[in-house]
Scaffold this active site. Structure first.
Site, mmCIF file in Angstrom:
data_model
loop_
_atom_site.group_PDB
_atom_site.id
_atom_site.type_symbol
_atom_site.label_atom_id
_atom_site.label_comp_id
_atom_site.label_asym_id
_atom_site.label_seq_id
_atom_site.Cartn_x
_atom_site.Cartn_y
_atom_site.Cartn_z
ATOM 1 N N GLY A 266 60.982 20.703 70.438
ATOM 2 C CA GLY A 266 61.368 19.649 71.380
ATOM 3 C C GLY A 266 62.868 19.416 71.366
ATOM 4 O O GLY A 266 63.417 18.889 70.401
ATOM 5 N N LYS B 215 53.927 -2.071 71.049
ATOM 6 C CA LYS B 215 54.193 -0.957 71.960
ATOM 7 C C LYS B 215 53.612 -1.316 73.318
ATOM 8 O O LYS B 215 52.650 -2.087 73.408
ATOM 9 C CB LYS B 215 53.504 0.320 71.453
#
Ligand code: NAI
Length: 340
Positions: A174, A77
């Site tokens: 969301g 990441k």
């Protein structure tokens, strides 16, 4: 560039380019299965330590996700610390591209929270090790949403009921790229939806398209629904928040939903099932296969569909053994986290 020695991680590197205000960190957890795949997140972090904590957790999660989904990738990441003063976005992303390029393909990145597919074209100017839109690309958010949907079907079945979503009540936290695509799939399947987003218009627009109900962001966790689907940011399930949850099944796309792993035990003790994020949101990793592995779209959808059976078997094994699905899924992922 400075290298940080982090036990259990292949490499953790901090990169800076003072001229353009770039400060980024790349964590590569594991590359035994293949190059580490992981998006680039851009956020305003309090400090470098906070950013490092975030990137380590996310990179580890990517390793689990790729391994669990049996994809030939490792986990990594990148985070970019959003500059406090105005900066030239293109220059920042080009600096990031140069940083990614130093890893010579051990790390392949793409968009994530705070970055867009369009941003990746700046990264692409400096490195080939980035996923941008191409003729063969599939939409990662839509593929992720479909994987979440198939996982829901699998979990409902694995818990002993029908896999039908028709008539099920689902609360989505969301309504961004993944949440809105999931909303569409669930609506088409006949589910009843409760929706929330800190950006009210996003929840409203999903609600009007899917005949759903908008719920205040503070109330979504306590919705009396069949499935709670966290599709916003991480760490929303903590010791306090889980006490409010009334849904018997928690399954969504957000990365790192648990503030820490002990929260899965709390949910289990309350009789609530939590399907680990790295299981349910693997569609994002599978979506990279056409670009990186030459898969056809049909092969992508076949693999996404197979998530349903994998979740059924996960539920059944967890139930038989009396463990949480997190424990069983981690064991499966670690077993698969070996070279392919
Ligand atoms: P996004 O940024 O498009 O959507 C996130 C949405 O959540 C935004 O609309 C935001 O306003 C909302 N939000 C933030 N905090 C909230 C809160 N407290 N309550 C309600 N809404 C809130 O991001 P995207 O792409 O939809 O991703 C969602 C999650 O899924 C992220 O955690 C991401 O890491 C994860 N994910 C995304 C993949 C992808 O391909 N896009 C793949 C795998 C995981």
């Amino acid at each position: 560039m400075t290298e940080r020695d982090v036990p259990g991680f292949h490499r953790v590197i901090v990169g800076r380019d003072a001229e353009v205000g770039y400060h980024g960190i790349i964590a590569i957890h594991d590359i035994r299965r293949g190059p580490a795949l992981g998006g680039t997140r851009m956020m305003a972090y309090e400090s470098e330590d906070t950013a490092i904590r975030d990137v380590l957790r996310l990179a580890y999660g990517m390793s689990l996700k790729s391994a669990f989904a049996a994809m030939p990738f490792g986990g990594g990441k990148a985070v970019i610390m959003a500059p406090r003063s105005p900066a030239d976005r293109a220059a920042l992303l080009r600096a990031h591209g140069r940083f990614v390029n130093t890893l010579r393909g051990d790390f392949i990145t793409g968009e994530d929270v705070g970055t867009t597919v369009a941003d990746m074209t700046w990264v692409r100017e400096e490195t080939e090790h980035v996923l941008t839109e191409s003729a063969v690309s599939v939409d990662s958010a839509r593929t992720t949403a479909l994987g979440v949907f198939r996982s829901m079907e699998g979990a409902l079945r694995g818990m002993g009921g029908s896999s039908e979503l028709r008539g099920r009540r689902v609360a989505i936290q969301g309504c961004g790229a993944v949440g809105s695509a999931l909303c569409e799939l669930l609506h088409d399947a006949g589910a009843e939806l409760s929706l929330s987003d800190v950006v009210a218009e996003r929840a409203e627009s999903c609600a009007s398209a899917a005949h759903g109900r908008v719920v205040a962001t503070d109330d979504i966790l306590r919705e009396p629904v069949d499935i709670l689907s966290p599709c916003a940011l991480g760490a929303i399930l903590d010791a306090r928040s889980v006490e409010a949850i009334r849904a018997p099944l928690i399954l969504g796309a957000a990365n790192n939903q648990l503030a820490d792993d002990s929260v899965a035990d709390r949910l289990h003790a309350r009789g609530l099932r939590y399907v680990p994020d790295f299981v349910a949101n693997a569609g994002g990793v599978i979506a990279a296969a056409p670009d990186l592995l030459g898969w056809t779209r049909a092969a992508v959808y076949e693999r996404i569909d197979a998530m349903r059976d994998e979740v059924i078997s996960l539920c059944e094994e967890a139930q038989r053994a009396g463990y949480t699905m997190l424990v069983v899924a981690m064991r499966r992922a670690r077993e698969r986290m070996k070279p392919t």
